[in-house]
Design an enzyme around this catalytic site. Sequence first.
Site, mmCIF file in Angstrom:
data_model
loop_
_atom_site.group_PDB
_atom_site.id
_atom_site.type_symbol
_atom_site.label_atom_id
_atom_site.label_comp_id
_atom_site.label_asym_id
_atom_site.label_seq_id
_atom_site.Cartn_x
_atom_site.Cartn_y
_atom_site.Cartn_z
ATOM 1 N N HIS A 57 -30.527 16.346 -10.230
ATOM 2 C CA HIS A 57 -30.909 17.482 -9.388
ATOM 3 C C HIS A 57 -31.535 16.950 -8.107
ATOM 4 O O HIS A 57 -32.313 16.001 -8.169
ATOM 5 C CB HIS A 57 -31.919 18.348 -10.132
ATOM 6 C CG HIS A 57 -32.389 19.526 -9.342
ATOM 7 N ND1 HIS A 57 -31.613 20.652 -9.181
ATOM 8 C CD2 HIS A 57 -33.521 19.739 -8.629
ATOM 9 C CE1 HIS A 57 -32.278 21.519 -8.424
ATOM 10 N NE2 HIS A 57 -33.425 20.983 -8.085
ATOM 11 N N ALA B 201 -1.465 9.287 -6.029
ATOM 12 C CA ALA B 201 -1.683 7.838 -6.013
ATOM 13 C C ALA B 201 -2.411 7.373 -7.272
ATOM 14 O O ALA B 201 -2.077 6.331 -7.845
ATOM 15 C CB ALA B 201 -2.480 7.450 -4.771
ATOM 16 N N GLY C 34 0.814 -1.216 0.000
ATOM 17 C CA GLY C 34 0.000 0.000 0.000
ATOM 18 C C GLY C 34 0.844 1.260 0.000
ATOM 19 O O GLY C 34 0.363 2.333 -0.336
#
Lengths: 460, 460
Positions: A444, A312, A41
Amino acid sequence: MSGVGHYDVIVMGGGPGGYIAGERLAHAGLKVLVAEAQALGGTCLNVGCIPTKSLLNGAKLYAHALYGEKFGVTATGVSYDWGAMQAWKTTTVDTLVGGVGAMLKRLKCEVVTGHATLIGPGEVEVDGTRHTSEHVIIATGSEPVMPAFPGTQGNPKVIDSTGMLAVEQVPQRLAVIGGGVIGVEFASLFAALGSQVTVIEMMDEICPFMDADVAAALRKGIEGDVTFHLGSTVTAVDDATVVFTARNGEEQRVEADLVLMAVGRRPLVSGWGAEEAGLDVSRFGVVVDDQMRTNLPNVWAVGDVTGRSLLAHAAYRMGEIASAHIIDTAAATKAGQVMRWHTIPWAVYSLPEAAGVGLTQAQASERYGEILTATVPLALSGRFVAENGVKAPGLVKVVADAATRTVRGVHMLGTYAPETIWGAVAALETELSIDDLRQVVFPHPTVSEGIREAVWAVRG
Amino acid sequence: MSGVGHYDVIVMGGGPGGYIAGERLAHAGLKVLVAEAQALGGTCLNVGCIPTKSLLNGAKLYAHALYGEKFGVTATGVSYDWGAMQAWKTTTVDTLVGGVGAMLKRLKCEVVTGHATLIGPGEVEVDGTRHTSEHVIIATGSEPVMPAFPGTQGNPKVIDSTGMLAVEQVPQRLAVIGGGVIGVEFASLFAALGSQVTVIEMMDEICPFMDADVAAALRKGIEGDVTFHLGSTVTAVDDATVVFTARNGEEQRVEADLVLMAVGRRPLVSGWGAEEAGLDVSRFGVVVDDQMRTNLPNVWAVGDVTGRSLLAHAAYRMGEIASAHIIDTAAATKAGQVMRWHTIPWAVYSLPEAAGVGLTQAQASERYGEILTATVPLALSGRFVAENGVKAPGLVKVVADAATRTVRGVHMLGTYAPETIWGAVAALETELSIDDLRQVVFPHPTVSEGIREAVWAVRG
């Protein structure tokens, strides 16, 4: 732990650029080894994007609990527990890092914990064990820059972003050196938690990569909670007091309890054999073409180490592109698998948030000469008004070139900006014109409709 | 108040479809009259989208204050003040309605308050005053359906959504008849505020317009806070007790303090001269083509009254398309100004939120035979995990046709779904394939990345 082996691909580094390459390549049936010295990671999951967003979410909840009265919600005895926030951050990080590991395992991508060194094309040593491969992908990432102002060396009160994520208590007074993304996000986080925060930035505005109007509006949106000294050059740190030359040339001081050094990050280009292997490295990082090839045959580089973009999601894309060309370069070329740097979005998770993609107004003017542009306040969005009121900071700017009316940039400050900007990425990728984008229907009521309003506000 | 006049265009109704037509036409320099019987903004701004989102935001803040502990934020004495929530709702509505009025005034679009009646092409009467025009746009909207079950007529405990927005206190027990968007949003709102809510829905699943998996996941996400009776037919209401035939054929009762009738809305096709003028009206609404033309020359209809879509943003688009053809139909035709119904997104502002666009899996299977599809949990998104945890409800489904791999539908349940779905609208508008969409870079870390994960999860 794997023994000596021969692989289709060895990936040096298990951050976003490296692990996604492992994922894509293993998914395609290749035999892949990912070598990671620390945790899968990389910076992003362990000490970057994810822990900051985890803490910023806590700070946002805290702010909501404190200031809900206007909306009819009151709470007494609102408090945060920094230890519990840290614990949640750790839970989040562990979950996601575990998820990456499990995913690679499922795909039969080997992962080894160890320091990888590039020996040359097709040769990588991991903690003394030599492995061979058809291809090598370098994804060694970046590290925080720690400039050596007098008083910073060995000063425990001067820390980088990694240290800041792990502080044991929230400082009463925080000085932040550097008003880029990292500086602004941490300033926002700790200001929301009650710290008295001061940002000292060398440039005349924060976040110079942003469109100037958006950067100024973001700063104004944070100002009040955070004090900014722009155009100010830090000369020394004394304990936790930052000494700087202000814009007017005077020496000034900011007294704090902790100093965050956030002047930027630099590609990690040494300590893993780049020079010895004869890799072409510029002062920006490992030199790559737009398909992520280095100067060495079958040696690729992706992510922060290239210095092309320290985000990233840019690393993900670079990892994908290198993988696509390793799998089948003819097919990848035909499919347009190439970095299109102008369609990489950015996002800042400050309070308020901001995001954008493409050219700023200044860049578009320089590139195209005549441009079309419009800026609208988010007070035009019904949802924004319902959730924030008309006076809350928020705007959208859209930029197009006048000749073709093609949209070249979309820049946004306000709630949900990071979640809504990918639509603008799609618009840039497909080269939609202002007129095309006007025909796209936005649901909306959303804050995203601010983008539609800006597109319609362009003249003509 | 304007006197007798001749206009380029008279617009009957000042809701989203009508006021945007007024805006676009006046902006193009046409002389326009908008006649509105009640308040500018129509159902959406006054008793629909905006007030519900205003209250739902309060409910969300309340829930955040109550349940922040996991994230390190605690509060004692969390409460809401329904009166204050209502006051904020009113402030929001007044601000936005005022904004529409100010915008039309700035563009020199005349607005008259009064009941408009269509006399025929080019002739409209407003409260007894006859006006003439080149074009007429009908935008009279819709109204809640109030089916006449025994016990509902004149029963003050049976109210529609308009009444529900204005209740003086939050009911302890609320029965909702109908599990569509309106029913689900109100159920979510009042459950969050502590009401014991039961939804009775005739169909086997809530929100039948949604992809079946998303609808089921949404229901499961709300279940626990809300009780659902599906496949259940209401036969009567007795005071505030709803009597219904359950799926197993047995008669059951839900005792409540208030009953919300939310079985749907129907186009407002009577009371303004449709029949007398010879307008073609089907049982769905005023019949229009995809450029919003009715059977009468230079008479157009937009928004809910057409029955084609009862969504505010669909009304906006219909208003724009009618306006574009009134301004210059040759240019509008060339520019592709036509309703593309399959690219109208939907959004539900429940807790959790949901949104989607395009074909459901079932619709795509029926249309294309062979399809490609993938569904991923939002636990794949780092931001989602950081802000909600891995177990929170959230998923994305993407659907493409197998022959061309073109994306045909994107469906999402989870935070920010309404704000992120417009990107999928852009993808459908530009007919991106799965392979094209895989190359679009989403900012990290965002929940929107769930869409990217789903696109990559499609096989092949």
